[in-house]
Design a protein around this motif. Structure first.
Motif, short mmCIF file in Angstrom:
data_model
loop_
_atom_site.label_atom_id
_atom_site.label_comp_id
_atom_site.label_asym_id
_atom_site.label_seq_id
_atom_site.Cartn_x
_atom_site.Cartn_y
_atom_site.Cartn_z
N PRO A 110 82.99 109.37 56.44
CA PRO A 110 83.66 110.42 56.46
C PRO A 110 83.86 111.33 57.75
O PRO A 110 84.89 111.77 58.16
CB PRO A 110 83.52 111.46 55.33
N LEU A 111 82.84 111.37 58.39
CA LEU A 111 82.49 112.12 59.42
C LEU A 111 83.45 111.64 60.72
O LEU A 111 84.18 112.46 61.35
CB LEU A 111 81.04 112.23 60.04
N PRO A 112 83.58 110.33 61.03
CA PRO A 112 84.64 109.81 62.01
C PRO A 112 85.81 110.08 61.73
O PRO A 112 86.57 110.48 62.65
CB PRO A 112 84.45 108.42 62.33
N VAL A 113 86.41 109.89 60.47
CA VAL A 113 87.76 110.38 60.10
C VAL A 113 87.96 111.69 60.18
O VAL A 113 89.12 112.30 60.71
CB VAL A 113 88.00 110.02 58.47
N GLY A 114 87.17 112.75 60.10
CA GLY A 114 87.26 114.10 60.15
C GLY A 114 87.16 114.51 61.65
O GLY A 114 87.91 115.25 62.03
N LEU A 115 86.54 113.92 62.22
CA LEU A 115 86.59 114.10 63.84
C LEU A 115 87.87 113.68 64.55
O LEU A 115 88.35 114.50 65.39
CB LEU A 115 85.45 113.58 64.59
N LEU A 116 88.32 112.62 63.90
CA LEU A 116 89.71 111.87 64.60
C LEU A 116 90.95 112.88 64.27
O LEU A 116 91.62 113.21 65.19
CB LEU A 116 89.83 110.62 64.25
N ALA B 159 83.03 130.80 58.84
CA ALA B 159 83.37 131.71 59.86
C ALA B 159 84.25 130.69 60.97
O ALA B 159 85.31 131.33 61.40
CB ALA B 159 82.35 132.44 60.76
N ALA B 160 83.69 129.64 61.20
CA ALA B 160 84.45 128.59 62.20
C ALA B 160 85.61 128.16 61.49
O ALA B 160 86.72 128.17 62.25
CB ALA B 160 83.70 127.61 62.42
N TRP B 161 85.72 128.00 60.31
CA TRP B 161 86.89 127.36 59.54
C TRP B 161 88.11 128.60 59.51
O TRP B 161 89.04 128.30 59.82
CB TRP B 161 86.61 126.96 58.07
N ALA B 162 87.42 129.69 59.22
CA ALA B 162 88.41 130.97 59.30
C ALA B 162 88.91 131.31 60.56
O ALA B 162 90.14 131.38 60.84
CB ALA B 162 87.70 132.20 58.72
N LEU B 163 88.21 131.16 61.59
CA LEU B 163 88.78 131.09 63.11
C LEU B 163 89.67 130.32 63.26
O LEU B 163 90.94 130.49 63.97
CB LEU B 163 87.58 131.17 64.01
N LEU C 5 83.39 125.73 67.69
CA LEU C 5 82.26 126.41 66.81
C LEU C 5 81.72 125.48 65.82
O LEU C 5 80.88 125.20 65.51
CB LEU C 5 82.47 127.69 66.69
N LEU C 6 82.82 124.70 65.21
CA LEU C 6 82.88 123.90 64.22
C LEU C 6 82.36 122.68 64.39
O LEU C 6 81.60 122.01 63.66
CB LEU C 6 84.08 123.99 63.29
N LEU C 7 82.66 122.14 65.67
CA LEU C 7 82.21 120.76 65.92
C LEU C 7 80.82 120.33 65.80
O LEU C 7 80.41 119.39 65.00
CB LEU C 7 82.90 120.20 67.37
N PRO C 8 79.85 121.15 66.62
CA PRO C 8 78.26 120.95 66.54
C PRO C 8 77.68 121.17 64.82
O PRO C 8 76.82 120.47 64.34
CB PRO C 8 77.83 121.77 67.34
N LEU C 9 78.42 122.07 64.21
CA LEU C 9 77.66 122.58 63.01
C LEU C 9 78.40 121.44 62.05
O LEU C 9 77.46 121.15 60.94
CB LEU C 9 78.69 124.00 62.45
N ALA C 10 79.46 120.86 62.12
CA ALA C 10 79.83 119.75 61.21
C ALA C 10 79.25 118.57 61.51
O ALA C 10 78.92 117.65 60.77
CB ALA C 10 81.67 119.57 61.32
#
Length: 223
Positions: free
Chosen positions: A77-83, A150-154, A121-126
């Motif tokens: 799932p991670l590569p799909v989300g990053l793409l 907070a990153a999602w909200a931003l 902000l979200l990329l390294p945390l995810a």
């Protein structure tokens, strides 16, 4: 016959609509504003890129919907989300560029910067496990989840501003702006949104992306 910077190959003066290239100089009539050919070609190329890159938004929505469904695929799932995030960033940059000549260009620019800040902000945390992410940001492991929210909200706030800019721009269909704002609310909810709410948000984003890509691709400056 030589071609000047203010003439076409036929020798006629080049005319570019001021709404697409900025306001006309003070004291000149808007209908007689002329632009050098080299500047018009550059502006046309940027607009063409923006119109084509808008198709990355529905593609990102499809991948995000696939991600929310939890379908197990070989890449994970991670590569799909990053793409999906990468395509969404390209589309948001293109959307802000398309709105650069509209009345809401400042709102669009603000929304783009806020969305990029949330995505950064979200990329390294995810991408990192929670214990490694906690070490990277010097936070207790229990608070990393709050930082992710907070990153999602931003990110959602930035998309919300872009949707408002689309709604007020009078350049494309305002209904696409409403759909984009509704999708932004779901995006900003992050993991607090229970299924199937994230999938519904992906469908809203898909509808908004298809509308923006279709109407944006038909925007041609008046000669």
């Amino acid at each position: 016959m030589s071609v000047t910077h203010r003439q076409t190959a036929s020798g006629r003066p080049l005319r570019v609509a001021p709404a697409w290239v900025g306001a006309a100089p003070a004291g000149s009539a808007a209908d007689h504003y002329r632009l050098p050919v080299r500047d018009a070609v550059w502006i046309w190329s940027v607009r063409r890129f923006a119109r084509l890159a808008l198709w990355a938004l529905p593609a990102a929505a499809v991948l995000y919907g696939w991600f929310t469904l939890g379908v197990h695929v070989p890449p994970g799932p991670l590569p799909v989300g990053l793409l999906a995030g990468w395509l969404a960033i390209i589309a948001l940059i293109a959307l802000a560029g398309l709105l650069a000549g509209s009345r809401t260009r400042r709102i669009a620019l603000t929304g783009l910067l806020v969305a990029l800040a949330g995505a950064t902000l979200l990329l390294p945390l995810a991408a990192l496990p929670e214990e490694f992410a906690a070490d990277a940001v010097a936070l207790p492991p229990g608070q990393v989840h709050l930082l992710v929210e907070a990153a999602w909200a931003l990110s959602g706030s930035g998309v919300l501003l872009l949707g408002w800019a689309v709604f007020r721009s009078r350049l494309v269909n305002p209904a696409d702006g409403v759909l984009l704002m509704l999708a932004a609310v779901v995006l900003g909810a992050g993991s607090y949104a229970v299924k199937p709410v994230p999938t519904v948000g992906a469908l809203l984003l898909l509808a908004a992306g298809m509308g923006l890509a279709w109407t944006g691709g038909r925007l041609v400056p008046r000669g």
